[in-house]
Design a protein around this motif. Structure first.
Motif, PDB file in Angstrom:
ATOM      1  N   ALA A 270       0.827  -1.215   0.000  1.00  0.00           N
ATOM      2  CA  ALA A 270       0.000   0.000   0.000  1.00  0.00           C
ATOM      3  C   ALA A 270       0.857   1.259   0.000  1.00  0.00           C
ATOM      4  O   ALA A 270       0.323   2.360   0.024  1.00  0.00           O
ATOM      5  CB  ALA A 270      -0.952  -0.006   1.194  1.00  0.00           C
ATOM      6  N   PRO A 277      -7.136   3.790  -7.002  1.00  0.00           N
ATOM      7  CA  PRO A 277      -6.622   3.319  -5.709  1.00  0.00           C
ATOM      8  C   PRO A 277      -6.947   1.844  -5.480  1.00  0.00           C
ATOM      9  O   PRO A 277      -7.925   1.321  -6.021  1.00  0.00           O
ATOM     10  CB  PRO A 277      -7.359   4.192  -4.689  1.00  0.00           C
ATOM     11  CG  PRO A 277      -7.830   5.386  -5.439  1.00  0.00           C
ATOM     12  CD  PRO A 277      -8.084   4.914  -6.840  1.00  0.00           C
ATOM     13  N   LEU A 278      -6.141   1.192  -4.655  1.00  0.00           N
ATOM     14  CA  LEU A 278      -6.430  -0.195  -4.276  1.00  0.00           C
ATOM     15  C   LEU A 278      -7.816  -0.263  -3.636  1.00  0.00           C
ATOM     16  O   LEU A 278      -8.190   0.634  -2.886  1.00  0.00           O
ATOM     17  CB  LEU A 278      -5.415  -0.700  -3.252  1.00  0.00           C
ATOM     18  CG  LEU A 278      -4.011  -1.052  -3.714  1.00  0.00           C
ATOM     19  CD1 LEU A 278      -3.215  -1.592  -2.527  1.00  0.00           C
ATOM     20  CD2 LEU A 278      -4.042  -2.076  -4.840  1.00  0.00           C
ATOM     21  N   PRO A 279      -8.545  -1.344  -3.890  1.00  0.00           N
ATOM     22  CA  PRO A 279      -9.822  -1.531  -3.180  1.00  0.00           C
ATOM     23  C   PRO A 279      -9.565  -1.576  -1.667  1.00  0.00           C
ATOM     24  O   PRO A 279      -8.490  -1.998  -1.224  1.00  0.00           O
ATOM     25  CB  PRO A 279     -10.319  -2.887  -3.676  1.00  0.00           C
ATOM     26  CG  PRO A 279      -9.521  -3.207  -4.899  1.00  0.00           C
ATOM     27  CD  PRO A 279      -8.245  -2.463  -4.790  1.00  0.00           C
ATOM     28  N   ALA A 280     -10.553  -1.157  -0.904  1.00  0.00           N
ATOM     29  CA  ALA A 280     -10.392  -1.064   0.550  1.00  0.00           C
ATOM     30  C   ALA A 280      -9.938  -2.392   1.155  1.00  0.00           C
ATOM     31  O   ALA A 280      -9.092  -2.425   2.049  1.00  0.00           O
ATOM     32  CB  ALA A 280     -11.702  -0.613   1.193  1.00  0.00           C
ATOM     33  N   LEU A 281     -10.480  -3.505   0.663  1.00  0.00           N
ATOM     34  CA  LEU A 281     -10.165  -4.797   1.269  1.00  0.00           C
ATOM     35  C   LEU A 281      -8.666  -5.094   1.139  1.00  0.00           C
ATOM     36  O   LEU A 281      -8.018  -5.550   2.093  1.00  0.00           O
ATOM     37  CB  LEU A 281     -10.992  -5.904   0.605  1.00  0.00           C
ATOM     38  CG  LEU A 281     -11.210  -7.157   1.435  1.00  0.00           C
ATOM     39  CD1 LEU A 281     -12.146  -6.890   2.621  1.00  0.00           C
ATOM     40  CD2 LEU A 281     -11.799  -8.275   0.574  1.00  0.00           C
ATOM     41  N   ASP A 283      -6.237  -2.857   0.614  1.00  0.00           N
ATOM     42  CA  ASP A 283      -5.482  -1.863   1.371  1.00  0.00           C
ATOM     43  C   ASP A 283      -5.495  -2.206   2.857  1.00  0.00           C
ATOM     44  O   ASP A 283      -4.481  -2.111   3.540  1.00  0.00           O
ATOM     45  CB  ASP A 283      -6.075  -0.470   1.142  1.00  0.00           C
ATOM     46  CG  ASP A 283      -5.210   0.616   1.740  1.00  0.00           C
ATOM     47  OD1 ASP A 283      -4.442   1.228   0.983  1.00  0.00           O
ATOM     48  OD2 ASP A 283      -5.270   0.834   2.971  1.00  0.00           O
ATOM     49  N   HIS A 284      -6.651  -2.617   3.352  1.00  0.00           N
ATOM     50  CA  HIS A 284      -6.741  -2.926   4.783  1.00  0.00           C
ATOM     51  C   HIS A 284      -5.997  -4.220   5.126  1.00  0.00           C
ATOM     52  O   HIS A 284      -5.516  -4.365   6.242  1.00  0.00           O
ATOM     53  CB  HIS A 284      -8.205  -2.967   5.229  1.00  0.00           C
ATOM     54  CG  HIS A 284      -8.711  -1.601   5.611  1.00  0.00           C
ATOM     55  ND1 HIS A 284      -8.890  -1.241   6.919  1.00  0.00           N
ATOM     56  CD2 HIS A 284      -8.980  -0.519   4.869  1.00  0.00           C
ATOM     57  CE1 HIS A 284      -9.291   0.033   6.960  1.00  0.00           C
ATOM     58  NE2 HIS A 284      -9.363   0.474   5.722  1.00  0.00           N
TER      59      HIS A 284
ATOM     60  N   ARG B 271       3.572   5.559   3.967  1.00  0.00           N
ATOM     61  CA  ARG B 271       3.343   5.487   2.529  1.00  0.00           C
ATOM     62  C   ARG B 271       4.064   6.593   1.771  1.00  0.00           C
ATOM     63  O   ARG B 271       4.074   6.606   0.549  1.00  0.00           O
ATOM     64  CB  ARG B 271       1.839   5.525   2.245  1.00  0.00           C
ATOM     65  CG  ARG B 271       1.159   4.338   2.891  1.00  0.00           C
ATOM     66  CD  ARG B 271      -0.323   4.273   2.608  1.00  0.00           C
ATOM     67  NE  ARG B 271      -0.883   3.084   3.245  1.00  0.00           N
ATOM     68  CZ  ARG B 271      -2.081   2.597   3.017  1.00  0.00           C
ATOM     69  NH1 ARG B 271      -2.871   3.207   2.163  1.00  0.00           N
ATOM     70  NH2 ARG B 271      -2.490   1.514   3.642  1.00  0.00           N
ATOM     71  N   TRP B 293     -12.430   0.848   9.580  1.00  0.00           N
ATOM     72  CA  TRP B 293     -13.121   0.974   8.302  1.00  0.00           C
ATOM     73  C   TRP B 293     -14.626   1.111   8.540  1.00  0.00           C
ATOM     74  O   TRP B 293     -15.245   0.199   9.071  1.00  0.00           O
ATOM     75  CB  TRP B 293     -12.813  -0.260   7.481  1.00  0.00           C
ATOM     76  CG  TRP B 293     -13.466  -0.346   6.140  1.00  0.00           C
ATOM     77  CD1 TRP B 293     -14.275   0.558   5.534  1.00  0.00           C
ATOM     78  CD2 TRP B 293     -13.328  -1.427   5.226  1.00  0.00           C
ATOM     79  NE1 TRP B 293     -14.658   0.114   4.306  1.00  0.00           N
ATOM     80  CE2 TRP B 293     -14.088  -1.097   4.093  1.00  0.00           C
ATOM     81  CE3 TRP B 293     -12.646  -2.631   5.240  1.00  0.00           C
ATOM     82  CZ2 TRP B 293     -14.181  -1.950   2.988  1.00  0.00           C
ATOM     83  CZ3 TRP B 293     -12.745  -3.472   4.153  1.00  0.00           C
ATOM     84  CH2 TRP B 293     -13.498  -3.135   3.025  1.00  0.00           C
ATOM     85  N   VAL B 351     -18.921  -4.575   0.794  1.00  0.00           N
ATOM     86  CA  VAL B 351     -18.206  -3.739  -0.151  1.00  0.00           C
ATOM     87  C   VAL B 351     -18.100  -4.413  -1.517  1.00  0.00           C
ATOM     88  O   VAL B 351     -18.015  -3.733  -2.546  1.00  0.00           O
ATOM     89  CB  VAL B 351     -16.819  -3.346   0.409  1.00  0.00           C
ATOM     90  CG1 VAL B 351     -15.840  -4.483   0.281  1.00  0.00           C
ATOM     91  CG2 VAL B 351     -16.309  -2.088  -0.235  1.00  0.00           C
ATOM     92  N   GLY B 386     -13.111   3.503   3.948  1.00  0.00           N
ATOM     93  CA  GLY B 386     -12.047   2.529   3.664  1.00  0.00           C
ATOM     94  C   GLY B 386     -11.487   2.687   2.257  1.00  0.00           C
ATOM     95  O   GLY B 386     -10.326   2.377   2.003  1.00  0.00           O
ATOM     96  N   ASP B 387     -12.303   3.183   1.342  1.00  0.00           N
ATOM     97  CA  ASP B 387     -11.885   3.382  -0.040  1.00  0.00           C
ATOM     98  C   ASP B 387     -11.125   4.686  -0.234  1.00  0.00           C
ATOM     99  O   ASP B 387     -10.436   4.846  -1.236  1.00  0.00           O
ATOM    100  CB  ASP B 387     -13.121   3.440  -0.949  1.00  0.00           C
ATOM    101  CG  ASP B 387     -13.412   2.102  -1.608  1.00  0.00           C
ATOM    102  OD1 ASP B 387     -12.532   1.221  -1.540  1.00  0.00           O
ATOM    103  OD2 ASP B 387     -14.500   1.959  -2.171  1.00  0.00           O
ATOM    104  N   PRO B 389      -8.457   7.096  -0.522  1.00  0.00           N
ATOM    105  CA  PRO B 389      -7.016   6.800  -0.518  1.00  0.00           C
ATOM    106  C   PRO B 389      -6.215   7.667   0.449  1.00  0.00           C
ATOM    107  O   PRO B 389      -5.096   7.308   0.790  1.00  0.00           O
ATOM    108  CB  PRO B 389      -6.589   7.059  -1.966  1.00  0.00           C
ATOM    109  CG  PRO B 389      -7.651   7.917  -2.547  1.00  0.00           C
ATOM    110  CD  PRO B 389      -8.922   7.617  -1.810  1.00  0.00           C
ATOM    111  N   ARG B 392      -8.432   6.096   4.313  1.00  0.00           N
ATOM    112  CA  ARG B 392      -8.508   4.639   4.452  1.00  0.00           C
ATOM    113  C   ARG B 392      -9.245   4.194   5.714  1.00  0.00           C
ATOM    114  O   ARG B 392      -9.067   3.073   6.187  1.00  0.00           O
ATOM    115  CB  ARG B 392      -7.118   4.010   4.406  1.00  0.00           C
ATOM    116  CG  ARG B 392      -6.485   4.033   3.020  1.00  0.00           C
ATOM    117  CD  ARG B 392      -7.278   3.241   2.032  1.00  0.00           C
ATOM    118  NE  ARG B 392      -6.629   3.161   0.712  1.00  0.00           N
ATOM    119  CZ  ARG B 392      -7.210   2.566  -0.336  1.00  0.00           C
ATOM    120  NH1 ARG B 392      -8.414   2.021  -0.237  1.00  0.00           N
ATOM    121  NH2 ARG B 392      -6.608   2.540  -1.500  1.00  0.00           N
TER     122      ARG B 392
END
Lengths: 454, 454
Positions: A270, A277-281, A283-284, B271, B293, B351, B386-387, B389, B392
């Motif tokens: 990340a 952007p990366l999907p939340a799942l 990224d988390h 990051r 999230w 999601v 959560g999405d 960027p 998060r």
């Protein structure tokens, strides 16, 4: 000036997984480029040399029985394996006493060995129901991911010595300071590797082995064969993708490819910028897959003096800067080299001290284990993997509660044109060099299949 | 073309903490620049509007009694506070039954209220020994950071209803899927905020309040006053520092400053690319401070129909997509607005579904709580934090075992010319808007002191 390149597949990361994926892809006829952030390949394998020229592995080094992919690759590349130095007795350091024993347990531990064997058998049975490709689908996944390995051990294993031994075998570390590993994560680990094999009835498959000349040679030789397809010094910072292409930018280079393979550890994925952007799942998941922080230290001595006392160089200790040690001498047996690991809590404690203080703390532990001669090495070196900006640790697979069931499905799932590799994505030998290769091979297959469908 | 700028202090992040720090620094005569990644200021406060023009806070919104800094700032900026709509009974949804009650507990819960009060008093006493500036120095820090809040509750509170209520009050969430909060982290949370105040004997300090027109106005008005000192659309990616200067690069701009204040949440700090790299301790803190999230959803109705039944709009539920709801209508009382929170486990589950499926799941829960009228909103909106960027998640302070004692000391410690702000660094009202302001004020003081020493 920015250089624009294009290819079929761009691989981010020139460690074992990335180079192996690239090697297989190139062999299959794909046009491939590897972008490596550092000025060397090898990732978490890193071979250095003592002043006398003796090679020393500051990173991954051991090959276990059953790790066939890496053994075959080594043979292909002409890198020789030799048995680790491990003959002899272990030094136990417990509550301030030094005891030398060929056994894992001391007489005072009572029936710890049978308790350990019994619990190991139970855990192995439980682990057999955990699909290594998808631990979150195990029938009891929810239940097992809601408790920790330590919860289970406390409830099911009466002997404290047995509990400690099992925890160390599975987590690979004595003094953790992370959220404790979930039982499901531990069972996955048992399922996909061999942490319990010393306690299970199996035929002796042979010793741990090391690479003569060091583990980094595998990457170096793969990179040599790939030639200009490997670009070092290109730290990828940005990945943009459209429906059918990935644009990967690193340093002065921008590569457009049909597919990208990312081999960086999940915790660090990340840290790149993705568009979209990366999907939340995903990224988390990255937010929860922290790396294990280890400082690896080596001492060089004129000779393997511990052998005089019948010692293997291995230690089991309940205190000190280094608790796990081993004989890391070269195949010739000279000079004598001891390796030790400063793990988590101790790494955190010692990292703020001066280098001299840290060396003194390590040598004090070695003297307790091996006597005064251990306190006067000809040379001392350390590699702090927590400080390494491109690794930040040695492996990232000891997940706390809720991560596998909550986020595990995002670990390997491709996102558009992006595919994931790296040893943390392996479903066999996760966290090991073998797992890195297997993950590279799996990603290569995903990508080849995708390319043929285009 | 890259623009070069220089100033005394560069602030990374144009949310409440960054803008407040910049405001105070500017007032103190410092030359300051704020770099904000997005094209708007406000960070995790985000005010939108329904089609009919009604404002709606998709981010932080509530001001609790005792949050004096934000109340004073609001007055300074001419933003009016009004009491949240909260009169009336709560809807309890438990094991498939709907019960309306003014009380927190139902008759079937027996003595849960007194059990809750007793445990809250004990926890408050324990929390009093946790220094909010340095929880890791609490006399029992090691012991408390080695167990979870849930461990403690299971051992000390017999009533399951009381345990559930306390956990929810402290963790602010019903369905977690992260490593469980350590007891020390929970005690810090209790010490630095008011999660237990409903169960402690305190004088009534007044209602929760909201901002008429939305919380983002605070940031907008601070930014207006700062004028060209706030630069939007500058997503910082790189920070280099020498002994006496920081170079911060974002988008097309490079700012050189004597000091930098970074306001991004700890989980996201790693990051950016730092030269020299972040020390291992700070980087590993970032690896362990995952964000919470939450998807915040709003429904607009013609009127506040739930008031007819004497309901407050608040819910306590053990199932469904949204379990915590509230009346989020504007001060005029029309239209009627319900807010709900899709938290962690539910967010993860929903999601991957279509927007229509998610809306249907939310409305199904609202219908259970408030009847069929709730199923036909004039408008439905959701914000998935959560999405996002640059966030998060909504906050990142629920730390699992071992993080406070292992890494807590790195949370606020300046690194060379870099100072840390943001609500997760606050030692009072951590995770709240008030905490954001207080952290900005504290960072401002650190920086001013450093500047006068130069």
């Amino acid at each position: 000036m920015t250089t624009q390149r294009s290819c079929d597949v761009v691989v981010v990361g020139g460690g074992l997984s990335g180079l192996y994926a690239a090697r297989l892809l190139a062999a299959a006829g794909a046009n491939v480029l590897v972008l490596e952030a550092q000025n060397r390949v090898g990732g978490r394998t890193l071979t250095g040399h003592f002043c006398d020229g003796t090679f020393v592995d500051d990173g991954g080094q051991w090959v276990s029985p059953g790790q066939d992919c890496i053994a075959a690759l080594a043979e292909e590349l002409g890198v020789r394996l030799f048995p680790s130095w491990s003959e002899g007795a272990t030094v136990h350091w417990r509550t301030g006493r030094r005891i030398v024993s060929k056994d894992l347990f001391l007489p005072e531990d009572g029936d710890a060995l049978s308790a350990t064997r019994q619990a190991a058998a139970t855990l192995a049975t439980m682990a057999a129901s955990v699909p290594p490709e998808a631990p979150w689908t195990a029938p009891q996944a929810a239940e097992w991911d809601a408790i920790t390995l330590h919860n289970w051990l406390r409830t099911h294993v009466e002997s404290m010595a047995a509990r400690r031994t099992l925890a160390t075998a599975i987590e690979g570390v004595f003094a953790r300071n992370s959220a404790p590993t979930s039982l499901l994560a531990a069972l996955f680990w048992i399922r996909c590797g061999d942490p319990l094999s010393p306690f299970l009835v199996t035929s002796d498959l042979g010793p741990e082995r090391r690479f003569d000349g060091g583990a980094e040679q595998l990457s170096q030789r793969m990179a040599e064969a790939l030639g200009q397809r490997v670009i070092c010094g290109a730290a990828v910072t940005q990945i943009s993708q459209s429906r059918d292409a990935a644009r990967v930018s690193g340093g002065d280079i921008v590569v457009s490819a049909q597919r990208a393979i990312l081999t960086i550890p999940p915790a660090l994925t990340a840290r790149l910028h993705y568009e979209p952007p990366l999907p939340a799942l995903r990224d988390h998941l990255a937010q929860r897959a922290s790396m294990r922080w280890v400082i690896k230290v080596h001492c060089r001595y004129r000779r393997r003096f511990w052998v005089d006392e019948g010692l293997s160089g291995q230690t089991i200790s309940d205190e000190g800067a280094v608790r796990v040690c081993a004989d890391n001498s070269p195949p010739s047996g000279a000079p004598g080299v001891l390796v030790g690991f400063i793990e988590e809590v101790e790494a955190m404690r010692l990292v703020s001290r001066s280098a001299a203080d840290r060396r003194a703390a390590v040598l004090a532990a070695l003297v307790r284990y091996f006597g005064p001669e251990a306190g006067e090495p000809l040379e001392y070196r350390e590699k702090n993997w927590g400080d390494d900006p491109f690794c930040r640790g040695v492996d990232g697979g000891y997940w706390p509660q809720g991560v596998w069931t909550g986020y595990g499905q995002a670990l390997r799932a491709p996102i558009g044109t992006l595919h994931w590799a790296g040893t943390e994505t392996a479903s066999i030998w996760n966290g090991k060099m073998e797992g890195a290769l297997l993950s590279g091979s799996r990603a290569m297959e995903e990508v080849l299949q995708a390319l043929t469908q285009i």
